[in-house]
Scaffold this active site. Sequence first.
Site, mmCIF file in Angstrom:
data_model
loop_
_atom_site.group_PDB
_atom_site.id
_atom_site.type_symbol
_atom_site.label_atom_id
_atom_site.label_comp_id
_atom_site.label_asym_id
_atom_site.label_seq_id
_atom_site.Cartn_x
_atom_site.Cartn_y
_atom_site.Cartn_z
ATOM 1 N N ARG A 143 0.914 -1.082 0.040
ATOM 2 C CA ARG A 143 0.004 -0.016 0.147
ATOM 3 C C ARG A 143 0.902 1.320 0.075
ATOM 4 N NH1 ARG A 143 -3.049 -3.765 -0.599
ATOM 5 N NH2 ARG A 143 -5.078 -4.198 0.569
ATOM 6 N N SER A 187 -10.543 -1.735 3.801
ATOM 7 C CA SER A 187 -9.557 -1.835 5.028
ATOM 8 C C SER A 187 -9.398 -0.374 5.557
ATOM 9 C CB SER A 187 -8.363 -2.545 4.461
ATOM 10 O OG SER A 187 -8.634 -3.772 4.383
ATOM 11 N N GLU A 234 -4.986 3.073 6.767
ATOM 12 C CA GLU A 234 -4.813 2.876 5.403
ATOM 13 C C GLU A 234 -5.472 4.063 4.636
ATOM 14 O OE1 GLU A 234 -5.404 -0.932 3.293
ATOM 15 O OE2 GLU A 234 -6.365 0.127 1.851
HETATM 16 N N1 EPU Z 1 -10.006 -12.247 11.020
HETATM 17 C C1 EPU Z 1 -10.283 -12.493 12.174
HETATM 18 N N2 EPU Z 1 -11.839 -11.917 12.707
HETATM 19 C C2 EPU Z 1 -12.695 -11.797 11.890
HETATM 20 C C3 EPU Z 1 -12.374 -11.585 10.342
HETATM 21 C C4 EPU Z 1 -11.060 -11.961 10.058
HETATM 22 O O1 EPU Z 1 -9.573 -12.456 13.291
HETATM 23 O O2 EPU Z 1 -13.836 -11.506 12.264
HETATM 24 C C5 EPU Z 1 -8.802 -12.680 10.914
HETATM 25 C C6 EPU Z 1 -8.503 -13.876 10.304
HETATM 26 O O3 EPU Z 1 -7.623 -14.614 10.872
HETATM 27 C C7 EPU Z 1 -8.265 -13.963 8.869
HETATM 28 C C8 EPU Z 1 -7.614 -12.520 8.689
HETATM 29 O O4 EPU Z 1 -8.140 -11.749 9.577
HETATM 30 O O5 EPU Z 1 -7.654 -15.161 8.360
HETATM 31 C C9 EPU Z 1 -7.310 -11.847 7.240
HETATM 32 O O6 EPU Z 1 -8.485 -11.956 6.711
HETATM 33 P P1 EPU Z 1 -8.596 -11.544 5.263
HETATM 34 O O7 EPU Z 1 -8.040 -12.646 4.455
HETATM 35 O O8 EPU Z 1 -9.854 -10.940 4.677
HETATM 36 O O9 EPU Z 1 -7.450 -10.571 4.804
HETATM 37 P P2 EPU Z 1 -6.995 -8.999 5.548
HETATM 38 O O10 EPU Z 1 -5.405 -9.127 5.858
HETATM 39 O O11 EPU Z 1 -7.622 -8.807 6.749
HETATM 40 C C10 EPU Z 1 -6.287 -7.922 3.290
HETATM 41 C C11 EPU Z 1 -6.568 -6.458 2.710
HETATM 42 C C12 EPU Z 1 -7.887 -6.396 1.938
HETATM 43 C C13 EPU Z 1 -7.974 -7.536 1.043
HETATM 44 C C14 EPU Z 1 -7.807 -9.027 1.823
HETATM 45 C C15 EPU Z 1 -7.711 -10.147 0.926
HETATM 46 C C16 EPU Z 1 -5.079 -4.864 3.838
HETATM 47 C C17 EPU Z 1 -5.149 -3.996 4.780
HETATM 48 N N3 EPU Z 1 -6.327 -5.605 3.673
HETATM 49 O O12 EPU Z 1 -7.315 -7.808 4.429
HETATM 50 O O13 EPU Z 1 -7.963 -5.125 1.270
HETATM 51 O O14 EPU Z 1 -9.148 -7.732 0.259
HETATM 52 O O15 EPU Z 1 -6.442 -8.846 2.528
HETATM 53 O O16 EPU Z 1 -6.618 -10.056 0.105
HETATM 54 O O17 EPU Z 1 -3.895 -5.485 3.553
HETATM 55 C C18 EPU Z 1 -8.671 -3.079 1.290
HETATM 56 O O18 EPU Z 1 -7.391 -2.496 1.246
HETATM 57 O O19 EPU Z 1 -9.590 -2.027 1.289
HETATM 58 C C19 EPU Z 1 -8.928 -4.179 1.501
HETATM 59 C C20 EPU Z 1 -10.360 -4.641 1.524
#
Ligand code: EPU
Length: 342
Positions: A165, A240, A338
């Site tokens: 990012r 995010s 972000e």
């Molecule tokens: N999780 C929890 N509790 C919850 C939901 C999720 O603990 O209620 C944990 C789980 O361990 C899960 C982890 O969060 O495995 C990660 O969740 P996810 O795979 O959705 O990915 P993220 O790291 O939270 C990032 C990007 C998103 C992108 C997703 C999928 C950033 C800041 N965010 O989220 O990007 O869609 O990966 O690749 O890097 C955005 O930038 O607006 C965005 C949505």
Amino acid sequence: MITTEINKDIREMTTFGLPAECGRFIQYETSDDLRQLYRDGVLKDALHIGGGSNLLFTTGRYDGTVLHCANRNYRISPPDGNGKVRLEASAGCTLDELCRICAENNLWGLENLSGIPGEIGGAAVQNVGAYGTEFKDVVEHVSVFDTVSGEEIPLSNKECHYGYRDSVFKHQDYPGKLIVTSAAILLDTMPAPRLDYAPLKKLFCNIPPNQLTPAMLREAVISLRDSKLPDPHKTGSAGSFFKNPIVSSDRHAAMEKALNKEIPGHVTSTGEIKLSAAWLIDQCGCKSFHAGDAAVWQTQPLVIVNATGKATGKEIVQLENMITEAVRDAFGVELTPEVIHI
Ligand code: EPU
């Protein structure tokens, strides 16, 4: 063509849907328009917006000038000898629209970015990413207008200094010094599925790559997003809200030892650990936090929402501070946003 409006309400041009008015709103189309605006001296202090999907208007009023590129032209070149195709897209193109067009034309590269709100200009600045692909993985070069010299120049992928990012555009003397005018994206006509993200791998690992299509990946990505993220047409958010914090592997090990539990994270290319901000926030019990009409999205606590459509920027910032403090107190980790605070 250049259009100028004074005291414009730009709430509808942002995905958060918070009160947002600006002193002057200028919309332009071409590089010649930008040159004209340069000569008129309006570029230097202007805030350039794209799809408004990463902006937080904290007070409801921004006195300055907001710029927007209304150019949505794009061109797809015929395949070269290696089956590569170049998509040249103007800054005002909607990223998801291009993802859809590429999937329909069996062109590989953008499918994992399906459903991300926003425009090409913002995608190039922000290095947007999801489901195992970042914008930097597909972009060949970016054309920019330098608001100091008044020149339009191409920047190679390398010159954009892309990181998580992050890009060269975020490290200028002042924000908006370089205005993205277009991006050239390299696509594949041969199957090139990216299945690094575990849920995608699980869905498709038993299908031979030549039987996969970008449309299949796009559909899977959209349904994953729908299951976790708020529908942008119904609930305002900026996706995010926080970045996933990156810590050294020693720090990660020390945190696990001190708290006597496993802390989920991914090893980055530099050997550091990218922690899951969603997990940290969830562990702190922040899902129940709210401030006025600002709330935490239950299936993805990394997202702060304008729950009723009536939240104010002040309430969002209040909730942001509550979450940042809770994570700092529990884990000693500093969450960084972000979203860009205006
Ligand atoms: N999780 C929890 N509790 C919850 C939901 C999720 O603990 O209620 C944990 C789980 O361990 C899960 C982890 O969060 O495995 C990660 O969740 P996810 O795979 O959705 O990915 P993220 O790291 O939270 C990032 C990007 C998103 C992108 C997703 C999928 C950033 C800041 N965010 O989220 O990007 O869609 O990966 O690749 O890097 C955005 O930038 O607006 C965005 C949505």
